[in-house]
Design a protein around this motif. Structure first.
Motif, short mmCIF file in Angstrom:
data_model
loop_
_atom_site.label_atom_id
_atom_site.label_comp_id
_atom_site.label_asym_id
_atom_site.label_seq_id
_atom_site.Cartn_x
_atom_site.Cartn_y
_atom_site.Cartn_z
N PHE A 1 11.72 -5.81 -29.52
CA PHE A 1 10.37 -6.10 -28.76
C PHE A 1 9.35 -6.53 -29.49
CE2 PHE A 1 12.86 -3.11 -26.16
CZ PHE A 1 12.58 -3.23 -24.63
N TYR A 2 8.57 -7.39 -28.94
CA TYR A 2 7.34 -7.70 -29.66
C TYR A 2 6.19 -8.23 -28.78
CZ TYR A 2 8.81 -12.93 -28.81
OH TYR A 2 8.78 -13.93 -28.28
N ASP A 3 4.91 -8.27 -29.22
CA ASP A 3 3.85 -8.50 -28.19
C ASP A 3 3.34 -9.83 -28.80
OD1 ASP A 3 1.36 -8.58 -26.94
OD2 ASP A 3 0.61 -6.56 -27.80
N ARG A 4 3.77 -10.61 -27.69
CA ARG A 4 3.47 -12.12 -27.79
C ARG A 4 1.65 -12.34 -27.81
NH1 ARG A 4 5.39 -16.71 -23.82
NH2 ARG A 4 3.97 -15.93 -22.57
N SER A 5 1.01 -11.36 -27.54
CA SER A 5 -0.37 -11.44 -27.51
C SER A 5 -1.01 -11.50 -28.79
CB SER A 5 -1.20 -10.62 -26.73
OG SER A 5 -1.03 -9.28 -27.28
N ILE A 6 -0.08 -10.97 -29.73
CA ILE A 6 -0.46 -10.96 -31.25
C ILE A 6 0.29 -12.06 -31.69
CG2 ILE A 6 -0.41 -9.72 -33.33
CD1 ILE A 6 0.05 -7.31 -31.75
N PRO A 7 -0.34 -13.42 -32.15
CA PRO A 7 0.23 -14.52 -32.47
C PRO A 7 1.12 -14.42 -33.67
CG PRO A 7 -2.31 -14.99 -32.30
CD PRO A 7 -2.11 -13.51 -32.17
N THR A 8 1.01 -13.59 -34.77
CA THR A 8 1.92 -13.52 -35.76
C THR A 8 3.45 -13.00 -35.41
OG1 THR A 8 0.84 -11.29 -36.54
CG2 THR A 8 0.10 -13.34 -37.63
N HIS A 9 3.19 -12.10 -34.33
CA HIS A 9 4.44 -11.50 -33.82
C HIS A 9 5.30 -12.82 -33.11
CE1 HIS A 9 2.97 -7.15 -33.25
NE2 HIS A 9 2.88 -7.68 -34.61
N GLY A 10 4.61 -13.49 -32.35
CA GLY A 10 5.44 -14.58 -31.49
C GLY A 10 5.86 -15.75 -32.53
N ASN A 11 5.00 -16.16 -33.49
CA ASN A 11 5.15 -17.30 -34.40
C ASN A 11 6.34 -16.62 -35.35
OD1 ASN A 11 3.05 -18.44 -33.35
ND2 ASN A 11 1.61 -18.03 -34.79
N MET A 12 6.43 -15.34 -35.65
CA MET A 12 7.33 -14.97 -36.79
C MET A 12 8.87 -14.87 -35.93
SD MET A 12 9.06 -13.94 -39.35
CE MET A 12 7.77 -13.78 -40.58
N PHE A 13 8.93 -14.49 -34.89
CA PHE A 13 10.03 -14.64 -34.10
C PHE A 13 10.67 -16.03 -33.92
CE2 PHE A 13 12.73 -14.55 -30.36
CZ PHE A 13 13.87 -13.67 -30.59
N ALA A 14 9.67 -16.83 -33.50
CA ALA A 14 10.18 -18.15 -33.19
C ALA A 14 10.60 -19.07 -34.46
CB ALA A 14 9.15 -19.15 -32.49
N SER A 15 9.90 -18.79 -35.61
CA SER A 15 10.27 -19.60 -36.83
C SER A 15 11.19 -18.91 -37.60
CB SER A 15 8.89 -19.83 -37.57
OG SER A 15 8.36 -18.64 -38.12
N GLY A 16 11.13 -17.53 -37.64
CA GLY A 16 11.95 -16.86 -38.69
C GLY A 16 13.05 -15.93 -38.05
N LEU A 17 12.66 -15.31 -37.04
CA LEU A 17 13.76 -14.34 -36.57
C LEU A 17 14.82 -14.97 -35.61
CD1 LEU A 17 11.40 -11.31 -35.96
CD2 LEU A 17 12.54 -11.92 -38.05
N ARG A 18 14.51 -15.79 -34.77
CA ARG A 18 15.54 -16.12 -33.71
C ARG A 18 16.50 -17.14 -34.50
NH1 ARG A 18 13.62 -18.90 -28.51
NH2 ARG A 18 11.81 -17.74 -29.16
N PRO A 19 16.16 -18.05 -35.47
CA PRO A 19 17.43 -18.48 -36.34
C PRO A 19 18.06 -17.72 -37.09
CG PRO A 19 15.12 -19.74 -36.59
CD PRO A 19 14.93 -18.37 -35.96
N ALA A 20 17.37 -16.66 -37.80
CA ALA A 20 18.24 -15.84 -38.46
C ALA A 20 19.27 -14.91 -37.53
CB ALA A 20 17.48 -14.65 -39.29
N LEU A 21 18.80 -14.40 -36.44
CA LEU A 21 19.69 -13.78 -35.55
C LEU A 21 20.76 -14.57 -35.02
CD1 LEU A 21 16.94 -11.32 -33.77
CD2 LEU A 21 18.73 -10.68 -35.28
#
Length: 143
Positions: A108-128
């Protein structure tokens, strides 16, 4: 998810002890038996009693304490702790042992916090995608 994936045990990772207490209250309010909910964190002072909590089907833990539950097989992790680094998410998702057919990870992450959404898209999703058979994420605004 319980019936669909034959989930027998779930770890819920949160950041703080008050969040852990509130999560247990919410689960009980929603019909889960308090006997089925364990706390693996410093809310349980005795180490022997804390280890016994690991036998319950639902275990609530802080992210920090989760790393100490080494001998516990986990079917599913629900992670409410936003992370700003790929290593952190890989470490917590790595608690789902390789080769397990039920290893599910929900982040779970809060997309209203830009760093959370950006980290998921750029770092976490590819890793997972590289390490997980299946993964899911829920943005707070999706709820």
């Amino acid at each position: 998810a319980e019936q669909e994936h034959d989930i027998e045990n779930v770890f819920i990772a949160l950041k703080t002890l008050p969040q852990c207490q509130r999560m247990q209250e919410c689960l009980v309010e929603n019909g889960y038996s308090s006997e089925d909910i364990g706390q693996f964190n410093t809310l349980i002072k005795g180490i022997d009693e804390r280890m016994e909590q690991l036998q319950r089907p639902i275990v609530i833990s802080t992210e920090k304490s989760l790393g100490k539950a080494l001998d516990r097989e986990i079917d599913m992790i629900i992670d409410f702790v936003p992370t700003s680094n790929r290593g952190g998410i890989l470490q917590i998702s790595g608690r789902l042992r390789a080769g397990r057919s039920k290893g599910l990870f929900l982040y779970f992450y809060d997309r209203s916090i830009p760093t959370h959404g950006n980290m998921f898209a750029s770092g976490l999703r590819p890793a997972l995608k590289k390490i997980a058979k299946s993964y899911s994420h829920i943005q707070i605004d999706d709820i």
